[in-house]
Motif scaffolding. Structure first.
Motif, PDB file in Angstrom:
ATOM      1  N   SER A 115       4.963   0.618  -1.135  1.00 56.46           N
ATOM      2  CA  SER A 115       4.581   0.908   0.249  1.00 56.46           C
ATOM      3  C   SER A 115       3.734  -0.245   0.820  1.00 56.46           C
ATOM      4  N   ARG A 152       6.100  -6.590   4.725  1.00 58.71           N
ATOM      5  CA  ARG A 152       7.357  -7.073   5.335  1.00 58.71           C
ATOM      6  C   ARG A 152       7.356  -6.814   6.846  1.00 58.71           C
ATOM      7  N   GLU A 153       6.876  -5.635   7.241  1.00 65.27           N
ATOM      8  CA  GLU A 153       6.825  -5.314   8.687  1.00 65.27           C
ATOM      9  C   GLU A 153       5.875  -6.268   9.401  1.00 65.27           C
ATOM     10  N   GLU A 194       4.144  -3.387  -0.100  1.00 67.25           N
ATOM     11  CA  GLU A 194       5.140  -4.450   0.157  1.00 67.25           C
ATOM     12  C   GLU A 194       5.876  -4.182   1.470  1.00 67.25           C
ATOM     13  N   ALA A 195       6.205  -2.911   1.720  1.00 66.12           N
ATOM     14  CA  ALA A 195       6.939  -2.568   2.955  1.00 66.12           C
ATOM     15  C   ALA A 195       6.065  -2.876   4.176  1.00 66.12           C
TER      16      ALA A 195
END
Ligand code: HAM
Length: 419
Positions: free
Chosen positions: A22, A28-29, A24-25
């Motif tokens: 989560s 990325r955003e 990492e996500a």
């Protein structure tokens, strides 16, 4: 033989792995918002790359690298950090000529043979950002702002941004002599490694875990040349514009050799002695010194392990299935298997589905359904098999079970999941 992991290396069990994913996500955003592209770099590089960039007088290169001679007789090292690999990739692939902004991010594991302790591992994950080809203070301020935004998005709070400027080669030339004279005058009080390397790199003593804190108080301070002083004050002005609170700490020198001008760390007292969650800075001379074009750069890397330690809410969304399928016999098992496939392929939107073993007793399968975290159990018993139906049973909320034709089950379930 007893099987166990190596000291400083650890398993991330599903709850931790979910938390890391989560983070990492969120990264990325955040990177997408700032125009960063992903770069995946190798885990192993020529050892020389790190010796020349991270620096041969740093703790990382002197004592913490996993380095070995490979089968072909090459001296290689497992990456202790990502910046040298990114710079090598930038040069080797002529990325400076693509005409695009040189903004890259990476997510990957790094390896340092440090003494393990809370928040310090021998294998750890970094999320890093490197902006290559931009000398302006806007790039410094943007990258620090992006970092703070990422920490906020992830939910890491109670951190402070500490900032300093190490100047350029010119300002450091004079400073080197002044600092060296100071260190020589108290050489007998320094630790063994510092005594060994002050002649090669006097700045390293200020970052020493043993001598650094006391020296930082008494050592002469660097005077910036007018251009570096202006860069530093503009960076701070821009940080004010983007609303990033920070403090200037003239003792911050960082433990890697390539830095010029702005350096920064994000610290949290909640981490104890390993208080840095992120470190970074400008490295205007590195690309050129590694054989590339003159490309000033700035970047940072945040430790995911340390970020995870700082999270108040450590519950990242679970991968629990929405539906758990249960069957009463071998024949019903085939039908249930078909239904599981139909749920995952539902044209109205895939429904996540799981099952245990259709060959186990109904009771045991229902126990697995309860433990799975699924919202509904879909049961095909003998009666349902004969009638071509399936029973839908709510598992999380109170409600009566009911029976529908198998073909209607995915759309009914989709509706229930939306409600
Ligand atoms: P660094 O300060 O060596 O910088 O590492 C960055 C972050 O990685 C640290 O703040 C910490 O959160 C995490 N970290 C480092 N060592 C460990 C460890 N043994 N266990 C757990 N976490 C650790 C760099 O690596 C530079 N490449 C940053 C950079 C990018 N500078 C410019 N661009």
């Amino acid at each position: 033989m007893s099987v166990h992991s190596l000291r400083g290396f650890r398993d991330l069990l599903p709850a931790d792995a979910r938390l890391f994913a989560s983070i990492e996500a969120a990264a990325r955003e955040t990177f997408a918002l700032y125009g960063y592209q992903e770069l995946r770099i190798p885990t192993i590089e020529l050892k020389e790359l790190f010796v020349k960039s991270t620096g041969d007088t740093t703790d990382i290169v002197e004592k913490e690298m996993y380095a070995f001679t490979d089968g072909g007789g090459r001296e290689v090292a497992v990456r202790p950090e990502g910046t040298p690999g990114v710079v090598r990739a930038y040069i080797e692939n002529n990325l400076g000529q693509t005409g695009r902004n040189g903004k890259y991010f990476y997510i990957g594991n790094m390896f340092r043979a440090e003494r393990p302790q809370a928040g310090r591992f021998r294998e750890f994950e970094q999320i890093g950002a490197e902006h290559i080809g931009n000398a302006s203070p806007h790039a410094d301020a943007e990258t620090i702002t992006m970092l703070v935004r990422l920490l906020e998005k992830v939910g890491v709070s109670g951190c402070s941004v500490v900032l300093n400027s190490l100047g350029c080669g010119e300002c450091r030339k004079t400073y080197r002599e002044v600092l060296l004279a100071f260190l020589r005058s108290r050489a007998e009080k320094l630790c063994e490694p510092c005594r060994g390397r002050i002649e090669r790199n006097p700045l390293r003593a200020l970052d020493c875990k043993l001598d650094g804190p006391a020296l930082a108080e008494t050592a002469p301070k660097l005077t910036l040349c007018p251009a570096c002083a202006e860069h530093f004050s503009r960076t701070q002005e821009l940080l004010k514009i983007s609303g990033v609170k920070h403090e200037v700490n003239p003792s911050l020198v960082r433990g890697l050799d390539y830095y010029t001008r702005t350096v920064f760390e994000v610290r949290s007292s909640a981490l104890g002695s390993q208080d840095a969650v992120c470190g970074g800075g400008r490295y205007d001379d590195l690309v050129k010194s590694m054989g590339g074009p003159a490309a000033p750069a700035v970047g940072w890397a945040v430790g995911v392990d340390r970020m995870a330690m700082l999270l108040q809410d450590k519950t990242a969304a679970d991968n629990s299935p929405e539906a758990f399928v249960v069957a009463a016999s071998k024949d019903a098992g085939n039908k249930a298997f078909e239904l599981t496939t139909a749920l995952r392929n539902f044209p109205g939107g895939p429904i996540s589905a799981d099952f245990s073993s259709f060959e186990l007793s109904l009771k045991s399968q229902m126990r697995s359904a309860d433990k799975s975290g699924a919202s509904f159990a879909l049961i095909i018993g003998e009666d349902e098999l004969k009638a071509g139906t399936v029973t839908i049973k709510p598992l999380k909320e109170k409600g009566d079970q009911f029976t529908v034709p198998v073909a209607d089950a995915p759309s009914r379930l989709k509706q229930l999941l939306k409600d």
